[in-house]
Scaffold this motif. Structure first.
Motif, PDB file in Angstrom:
ATOM      1  N   LEU A   1      -5.730  10.985  13.428  1.00 50.89           N
ATOM      2  CA  LEU A   1      -6.591  11.822  12.581  1.00 50.89           C
ATOM      3  C   LEU A   1      -8.030  11.512  12.983  1.00 50.89           C
ATOM      4  O   LEU A   1      -8.421  10.345  13.024  1.00 50.89           O
ATOM      5  N   THR A   2      -8.801  12.551  13.313  1.00 51.08           N
ATOM      6  CA  THR A   2     -10.169  12.309  13.770  1.00 51.08           C
ATOM      7  C   THR A   2     -11.188  12.866  12.779  1.00 51.08           C
ATOM      8  O   THR A   2     -10.955  13.902  12.154  1.00 51.08           O
ATOM      9  N   VAL A   3     -12.322  12.165  12.662  1.00 45.90           N
ATOM     10  CA  VAL A   3     -13.329  12.493  11.647  1.00 45.90           C
ATOM     11  C   VAL A   3     -14.700  12.632  12.306  1.00 45.90           C
ATOM     12  O   VAL A   3     -14.999  11.945  13.278  1.00 45.90           O
ATOM     13  N   SER A   4     -15.521  13.521  11.748  1.00 46.73           N
ATOM     14  CA  SER A   4     -16.926  13.620  12.158  1.00 46.73           C
ATOM     15  C   SER A   4     -17.816  13.288  10.969  1.00 46.73           C
ATOM     16  O   SER A   4     -17.548  13.728   9.853  1.00 46.73           O
ATOM     17  N   PHE A   5     -18.869  12.523  11.234  1.00 47.84           N
ATOM     18  CA  PHE A   5     -19.851  12.221  10.188  1.00 47.84           C
ATOM     19  C   PHE A   5     -21.162  12.955  10.437  1.00 47.84           C
ATOM     20  O   PHE A   5     -22.227  12.531   9.971  1.00 47.84           O
ATOM     21  N   TYR A   6     -21.110  14.028  11.210  1.00 44.56           N
ATOM     22  CA  TYR A   6     -22.287  14.892  11.376  1.00 44.56           C
ATOM     23  C   TYR A   6     -22.829  15.196   9.976  1.00 44.56           C
ATOM     24  O   TYR A   6     -22.062  15.395   9.040  1.00 44.56           O
ATOM     25  N   PRO A   7     -24.170  15.195   9.810  1.00 42.90           N
ATOM     26  CA  PRO A   7     -24.729  15.269   8.455  1.00 42.90           C
ATOM     27  C   PRO A   7     -24.200  16.405   7.570  1.00 42.90           C
ATOM     28  O   PRO A   7     -24.083  16.232   6.352  1.00 42.90           O
ATOM     29  N   ALA A   8     -23.860  17.550   8.165  1.00 38.94           N
ATOM     30  CA  ALA A   8     -23.420  18.686   7.346  1.00 38.94           C
ATOM     31  C   ALA A   8     -21.939  18.646   6.975  1.00 38.94           C
ATOM     32  O   ALA A   8     -21.468  19.481   6.214  1.00 38.94           O
ATOM     33  N   LYS A   9     -21.185  17.668   7.502  1.00 42.39           N
ATOM     34  CA  LYS A   9     -19.763  17.574   7.145  1.00 42.39           C
ATOM     35  C   LYS A   9     -19.655  17.004   5.725  1.00 42.39           C
ATOM     36  O   LYS A   9     -20.595  16.373   5.242  1.00 42.39           O
ATOM     37  N   PRO A  10     -18.499  17.184   5.079  1.00 43.05           N
ATOM     38  CA  PRO A  10     -18.383  16.690   3.697  1.00 43.05           C
ATOM     39  C   PRO A  10     -18.758  15.202   3.559  1.00 43.05           C
ATOM     40  O   PRO A  10     -19.445  14.833   2.610  1.00 43.05           O
ATOM     41  N   LEU A  11     -18.309  14.357   4.492  1.00 44.06           N
ATOM     42  CA  LEU A  11     -18.767  12.969   4.494  1.00 44.06           C
ATOM     43  C   LEU A  11     -19.699  12.813   5.694  1.00 44.06           C
ATOM     44  O   LEU A  11     -19.262  12.512   6.795  1.00 44.06           O
ATOM     45  N   GLY A  12     -20.990  13.025   5.471  1.00 44.65           N
ATOM     46  CA  GLY A  12     -21.944  13.037   6.572  1.00 44.65           C
ATOM     47  C   GLY A  12     -22.888  11.852   6.528  1.00 44.65           C
ATOM     48  O   GLY A  12     -23.270  11.380   5.453  1.00 44.65           O
ATOM     49  N   GLY A  13     -23.263  11.360   7.708  1.00 48.11           N
ATOM     50  CA  GLY A  13     -24.261  10.304   7.800  1.00 48.11           C
ATOM     51  C   GLY A  13     -25.652  10.900   7.913  1.00 48.11           C
ATOM     52  O   GLY A  13     -25.857  12.087   7.623  1.00 48.11           O
ATOM     53  N   TYR A  14     -26.598  10.073   8.347  1.00 46.79           N
ATOM     54  CA  TYR A  14     -27.949  10.571   8.629  1.00 46.79           C
ATOM     55  C   TYR A  14     -28.180  10.561  10.135  1.00 46.79           C
ATOM     56  O   TYR A  14     -29.206  10.086  10.630  1.00 46.79           O
ATOM     57  N   GLY A  15     -27.191  11.080  10.836  1.00 47.16           N
ATOM     58  CA  GLY A  15     -27.215  11.132  12.291  1.00 47.16           C
ATOM     59  C   GLY A  15     -25.790  11.387  12.733  1.00 47.16           C
ATOM     60  O   GLY A  15     -24.958  11.792  11.924  1.00 47.16           O
ATOM     61  N   ASP A  16     -25.502  11.140  14.010  1.00 48.79           N
ATOM     62  CA  ASP A  16     -24.142  11.365  14.500  1.00 48.79           C
ATOM     63  C   ASP A  16     -23.242  10.176  14.190  1.00 48.79           C
ATOM     64  O   ASP A  16     -23.702   9.026  14.114  1.00 48.79           O
ATOM     65  N   GLY A  17     -21.959  10.466  14.059  1.00 46.70           N
ATOM     66  CA  GLY A  17     -20.970   9.406  13.853  1.00 46.70           C
ATOM     67  C   GLY A  17     -19.586  10.016  13.808  1.00 46.70           C
ATOM     68  O   GLY A  17     -19.430  11.229  13.628  1.00 46.70           O
ATOM     69  N   GLY A  18     -18.573   9.167  14.000  1.00 51.23           N
ATOM     70  CA  GLY A  18     -17.202   9.663  13.944  1.00 51.23           C
ATOM     71  C   GLY A  18     -16.236   8.510  13.743  1.00 51.23           C
ATOM     72  O   GLY A  18     -16.632   7.336  13.722  1.00 51.23           O
ATOM     73  N   ALA A  19     -14.972   8.851  13.568  1.00 47.57           N
ATOM     74  CA  ALA A  19     -13.936   7.832  13.426  1.00 47.57           C
ATOM     75  C   ALA A  19     -12.600   8.432  13.828  1.00 47.57           C
ATOM     76  O   ALA A  19     -12.418   9.649  13.768  1.00 47.57           O
ATOM     77  N   VAL A  20     -11.700   7.555  14.239  1.00 44.93           N
ATOM     78  CA  VAL A  20     -10.349   7.979  14.570  1.00 44.93           C
ATOM     79  C   VAL A  20      -9.382   7.039  13.858  1.00 44.93           C
ATOM     80  O   VAL A  20      -9.559   5.826  13.879  1.00 44.93           O
ATOM     81  N   LEU A  21      -8.412   7.634  13.174  1.00 44.08           N
ATOM     82  CA  LEU A  21      -7.426   6.848  12.442  1.00 44.08           C
ATOM     83  C   LEU A  21      -6.065   7.009  13.107  1.00 44.08           C
ATOM     84  O   LEU A  21      -5.718   8.102  13.580  1.00 44.08           O
TER      85      LEU A  21
END
Ligand SMILES: *Cc1c(COP(=O)(O)O)cnc(C)c1O
Length: 374
Positions: free
Chosen positions: A187-207
């Motif tokens: 399962l892959t995730v994006s933390f791009y600011p506009a995503k539901p769980l967003g950071g203040y910059g780029d980020g991601g995760a893989v489960l």
């Protein structure tokens, strides 16, 4: 012309969480462990805990999050990876970056998620053609809603294919109370600011659930590092998540469950207000969406958007042109029968303002604008 309401409102969220986030950022600055600091591992453990399944590995963005497992599995030249065309570029881009060939699959007309029948036909066609080796399926959980995993997973398993949930928009979504990782290998995730769980910059995760895969992806994440720091076991990436982003995300994760419910309330009010004036989102039985987007279908879309804009309601189109129509992707195969549902949806979809801090007044303004179009 009326003043325009926000499409998403990161400033409202920022004021709601200001103290927490500021304290978390200051702590990182004071400690000075900017790369792979303690917040990174803490976030990884909390991401897995929140999902209720697997282990999480953070990375630089949601695109790398999909590339990491492809590289870890050694998917490359001569391999086929089945992807939707009605998605953001990353889903197919990573397949090409890995050296493999995307094969575009059509979507379901009500959920816009991968069609199991189209997938089955595409796998058969690739096998019959005998030029590419089917290796993996990347299903996208579009607009926040999980794909139809109970149907997709057996098809993937039967054909001996890995199954990835591109959950960039849908981390926190569930089907029968479970994250999509209950069916998928990754399962892959994006933390791009506009995503539901967003950071203040780029980020991601893989489960993932598999320990060996986790270890290989961890190595790929940092230049293919082997057992010791300057020994390389494979070709990798520089795809770490910044400690600062991890600290911000930890603060946001602490309220993320509540925010999904706040988004659900907006969706409920929209549904009640729209009636059957427009085609509203269809959520499959047993699914909880994260409502990354609230996407309706309309006739005469350009006129509709202009009407909304006159009423101060911004809108967006995800996605105006399916990937298989773009020059770099035009040479790759599509499922037998083509992608008629994808092509029709691209001409009709329209996403409306959606964020957890939406006021009743703003929701009513959207409802008024949508229902007054004729
Ligand atoms: C946003 C998104 C990505 C990529 O995420 P980045 O963090 O921007 O790299 C991948 N897939 C889908 C479906 C997305 O919406």
């Amino acid at each position: 012309m009326a003043d325009t309401i926000p499409f998403i409102d990161l400033a409202a969220q920022r004021s709601r969480l200001k103290d927490r986030i500021d304290a978390a950022v200051m702590k990182v600055l004071d400690e000075g462990r900017y790369i792979l600091g303690p917040e990174v591992e803490e976030l990884e453990s909390q991401l897995a805990e929140f999902a209720g399944i697997g282990r999480a590995l953070s990375c630089a963005n949601g695109t790398d999050a999909i590339l990491l497992p492809l590289m870890a599995w050694g998917i490359g030249p001569g391999d086929a990876v089945f992807v939707p065309s009605f998605t953001f570029a990353s889903t197919a881009e990573v397949v090409v970056l890995a050296g493999a060939s995307p094969v575009f699959v059509d979507v379901d007309p009500n959920t816009y998620n991968m069609s199991p029948t189209s997938l089955e036909a595409a796998i058969k066609a690739v096998k019959d053609a005998g030029e590419l080796t089917p290796r993996a399926v990347i299903a996208v959980d579009l607009f926040g809603q999980p794909a139809n995993y109970p149907s997709l997973a057996p098809i993937a398993r039967e054909a001996d294919l890995k199954l990835i949930s591109d959950c960039a928009q849908a981390y926190g979504s569930t089907l029968d109370g479970q994250a999509s990782l209950a069916w998928a290998d990754v399962l892959t995730v994006s933390f791009y600011p506009a995503k539901p769980l967003g950071g203040y910059g780029d980020g991601g995760a893989v489960l993932c659930k598999d320990e060996a895969l986790y270890d290989t992806m961890r190595s790929v994440r940092v230049h293919g590092e082997g057992a010791t720091r300057y020994e390389y076991a494979r070709i990798g990436l520089n795809s770490r998540l910044d400690t600062l982003q991890a600290a911000i995300l930890l603060a946001k994760l602490s309220v993320f469950g509540d925010e999904i419910q706040m988004r659900q309330k907006v969706a409920d009010r929209y549904r009640a207000g729209f009636g059957n004036v427009v085609k509203i989102p269809h959520v499959i039985e047993g699914a909880q969406s994260t409502w990354a987007q609230y996407t309706i279908e309309v006739d005469r879309r350009d006129d509709f958007r202009a009407h909304l804009a006159e009423h101060g309601v911004p809108s967006a189109i995800y996605y105006p042109i399916p990937l298989h129509f773009h020059a770099p992707y035009a040479k790759y195969p599509v499922a037998p029968g083509g992608l008629p549902v994808t092509e029709a949806a691209a001409e009709r979809v329209l996403s409306l303002p959606m964020h957890p801090d939406m006021s009743a007044t703003d929701i009513d303004r959207v409802i008024e604008a949508v229902t007054s179009f004729n």
